[in-house]
Design an enzyme around this catalytic site. Sequence first.
Site, PDB file in Angstrom:
ATOM      1  N   CYS A  61       0.796  -1.235   0.000  1.00  0.00           N
ATOM      2  CA  CYS A  61       0.000   0.000   0.000  1.00  0.00           C
ATOM      3  C   CYS A  61       0.824   1.278   0.000  1.00  0.00           C
ATOM      4  O   CYS A  61       0.523   2.222  -0.738  1.00  0.00           O
ATOM      5  CB  CYS A  61      -0.990  -0.003   1.161  1.00  0.00           C
ATOM      6  SG  CYS A  61      -0.248   0.142   2.812  1.00  0.00           S
TER       7      CYS A  61
ATOM      8  N   HIS B 197      -2.572   0.847   7.162  1.00  0.00           N
ATOM      9  CA  HIS B 197      -2.850   0.939   5.733  1.00  0.00           C
ATOM     10  C   HIS B 197      -2.879   2.399   5.305  1.00  0.00           C
ATOM     11  O   HIS B 197      -3.342   3.264   6.044  1.00  0.00           O
ATOM     12  CB  HIS B 197      -4.194   0.279   5.401  1.00  0.00           C
ATOM     13  CG  HIS B 197      -4.548   0.362   3.942  1.00  0.00           C
ATOM     14  ND1 HIS B 197      -3.797  -0.237   2.964  1.00  0.00           N
ATOM     15  CD2 HIS B 197      -5.568   0.997   3.289  1.00  0.00           C
ATOM     16  CE1 HIS B 197      -4.335   0.004   1.780  1.00  0.00           C
ATOM     17  NE2 HIS B 197      -5.400   0.760   1.947  1.00  0.00           N
TER      18      HIS B 197
ATOM     19  N   ASP C 179      -7.692   4.648  -3.500  1.00  0.00           N
ATOM     20  CA  ASP C 179      -6.768   3.652  -2.946  1.00  0.00           C
ATOM     21  C   ASP C 179      -6.268   2.788  -4.092  1.00  0.00           C
ATOM     22  O   ASP C 179      -7.069   2.180  -4.806  1.00  0.00           O
ATOM     23  CB  ASP C 179      -7.504   2.803  -1.900  1.00  0.00           C
ATOM     24  CG  ASP C 179      -6.572   1.911  -1.096  1.00  0.00           C
ATOM     25  OD1 ASP C 179      -5.402   1.744  -1.497  1.00  0.00           O
ATOM     26  OD2 ASP C 179      -7.020   1.347  -0.076  1.00  0.00           O
TER      27      ASP C 179
END
Length: 273
Positions: free
Chosen positions: A71, A110, A125
Amino acid sequence: MSDSVDLNAYFRRLGYQGERRPTLATLAELQHRHVRSLPFENLTPFLGEEVVLDIGALERKLVGDGRGGYCYEHNLLFLDVLNQLGFQARGLAARVFWKEHPDARPPATHMLLAVVIDGETWLVDTGFGALTPTGPLKLDTGDPQTTPHEPFRVLNRGESYQLQARLGDTWRLLYSFDFREMWLADYQLASWYLSHHPRSHFVTDLVAARVGQGRRHTLLNDRYTVRYPDGTSQARALAGPDEVLAVLEQVFRVRLPSPQALRLALEEKGVVR
């Protein structure tokens, strides 16, 4: 390399030839192309190597070397691209509840992005792995929102928000987040923990994901799964390290950094039969 991503090189990696204006259409097209072109993978921490989060290293790895990442790598790279294009964007942090009990208390490990366009805030995202959203999601509605893949919804919980995805007939909680200011140092600290802790699944397990047309490809050690937007899936066990490496290259489109070292790590960690 400079302190900013070479946009021309990045767009070639994505096969993008569209507008460079900070519009919702540009954002949606770039996000979709990013998650289809750049795989999610954890080969670097799995091999015991350092995950470096400066822009030069990220561009070299994800753009130049044909690799992917997790991420922080994806979203820091994408954030730099958006800022160069004139978007009003910043990073956030989320607590991951995917595969956790709703009463769990996970850490904020995250990274995601908030992008403001014409006064409206969108969740973006590019690095959640198995269920990375494939389009921007509006914050000021709890209604289901269509994407090129599954429907998602963003629920306002007062001081925080929840991101949920609909798998078949069931809404599944992916993560919760708020709008606390996050600095690069915050991401570096969390990334170091995820890439070094002996029980982190990014250290102990091989993980990969890539979005395809109308499907998602995921890999957990030697288990390869194809998931569809209606919630159905097909899974099979891969026949040893050689097939795992072949699937990483052919399906996930990862340019393997060191096939022999990866084969040895798979065998030593006992994650492939």
